[in-house]
Design a protein around this motif. Structure first.
Motif, mmCIF file in Angstrom:
data_model
loop_
_atom_site.group_PDB
_atom_site.id
_atom_site.type_symbol
_atom_site.label_atom_id
_atom_site.label_comp_id
_atom_site.label_asym_id
_atom_site.label_seq_id
_atom_site.Cartn_x
_atom_site.Cartn_y
_atom_site.Cartn_z
ATOM 1 N N LYS A 82 0.923 -1.069 -0.091
ATOM 2 C CA LYS A 82 0.040 -0.132 0.090
ATOM 3 C C LYS A 82 1.063 1.243 -0.115
ATOM 4 O O LYS A 82 0.601 2.101 -0.665
ATOM 5 N N LEU A 83 1.801 1.193 0.861
ATOM 6 C CA LEU A 83 2.744 2.476 0.881
ATOM 7 C C LEU A 83 3.631 2.857 -0.285
ATOM 8 O O LEU A 83 3.886 3.942 -0.640
ATOM 9 N N ARG A 84 4.087 1.656 -0.897
ATOM 10 C CA ARG A 84 4.849 1.645 -2.264
ATOM 11 C C ARG A 84 4.013 2.331 -3.326
ATOM 12 O O ARG A 84 4.318 3.046 -4.225
ATOM 13 N N ARG A 85 2.745 2.304 -3.329
ATOM 14 C CA ARG A 85 1.745 2.715 -4.148
ATOM 15 C C ARG A 85 1.367 4.357 -3.711
ATOM 16 O O ARG A 85 0.553 4.844 -4.366
ATOM 17 N N ASN A 86 1.835 4.667 -2.450
ATOM 18 C CA ASN A 86 1.570 6.071 -1.947
ATOM 19 C C ASN A 86 0.204 6.086 -1.364
ATOM 20 O O ASN A 86 -0.325 7.241 -1.685
ATOM 21 N N GLU A 87 -0.236 5.110 -1.057
ATOM 22 C CA GLU A 87 -1.656 5.138 -0.493
ATOM 23 C C GLU A 87 -1.603 5.145 1.032
ATOM 24 O O GLU A 87 -0.874 4.594 1.730
ATOM 25 N N SER A 88 -2.402 6.216 1.677
ATOM 26 C CA SER A 88 -2.751 6.168 2.943
ATOM 27 C C SER A 88 -4.084 5.342 3.455
ATOM 28 O O SER A 88 -4.691 5.052 2.574
ATOM 29 N N PHE A 89 -3.845 4.699 4.661
ATOM 30 C CA PHE A 89 -4.947 3.974 5.097
ATOM 31 C C PHE A 89 -4.778 3.706 6.494
ATOM 32 O O PHE A 89 -3.974 3.914 7.349
ATOM 33 N N PRO A 148 2.635 7.267 3.752
ATOM 34 C CA PRO A 148 4.024 6.972 3.060
ATOM 35 C C PRO A 148 4.979 7.835 3.886
ATOM 36 O O PRO A 148 6.202 7.645 3.925
ATOM 37 N N SER A 149 4.750 9.208 4.356
ATOM 38 C CA SER A 149 5.831 10.049 4.865
ATOM 39 C C SER A 149 6.137 9.895 6.058
ATOM 40 O O SER A 149 7.262 10.676 6.627
ATOM 41 N N ILE A 150 5.373 9.053 7.082
ATOM 42 C CA ILE A 150 5.825 8.748 8.273
ATOM 43 C C ILE A 150 6.650 7.582 8.615
ATOM 44 O O ILE A 150 6.425 6.498 7.845
ATOM 45 N N PRO A 151 7.661 7.778 9.344
ATOM 46 C CA PRO A 151 8.831 6.408 9.270
ATOM 47 C C PRO A 151 8.079 5.429 9.783
ATOM 48 O O PRO A 151 7.389 5.328 10.998
#
Length: 102
Positions: A29-36, A57-60
């Motif tokens: 999901k994060l690789r696709r730049n999706e938040s959830f 995606p921007s949060i470690p």
């Protein structure tokens, strides 16, 4: 017992096997730049209830496993988690459905 570090929050403790399956779906999901969202029931020994976090995606994010060797993944469990990830409720960390050998 592994744990998930998200941002500056205290670690979220999750069994290694569940964490390994969760890692696959979250990374996709994060690789696709999706938040959830990600929801789970509190483990035994913690106050009852459940929690939900918003993953972006921007949060470690760091997955830490107790076992040094990777676990064999269940395609069915990954699919269950991935299906919930695509729903409006986000990922719900569900237990693995074991297939019977009957």
């Amino acid at each position: 017992m592994g744990h998930l570090h998200y941002g500056d929050a205290k670690p979220i403790f999750i069994e290694d096997r569940a964490l390994a399956h969760l890692k696959v779906v979250v990374a996709t999901k994060l690789r696709r730049n999706e938040s959830f969202t990600l929801s789970w029931r509190h483990p035994e020994g913690e106050p009852g209830g459940r929690s939900t976090i918003w993953l972006h995606p921007s949060i470690p994010l760091r997955f830490v496993f107790e076992e040094p060797e990777p676990t064999e993944l269940s395609a069915a469990w990954v699919a269950d988690l991935a299906n919930s990830a695509s729903s409006s409720g986000g990922i719900v960390l569900v237990e693995e459905h074991l297939e019977s050998s009957d």
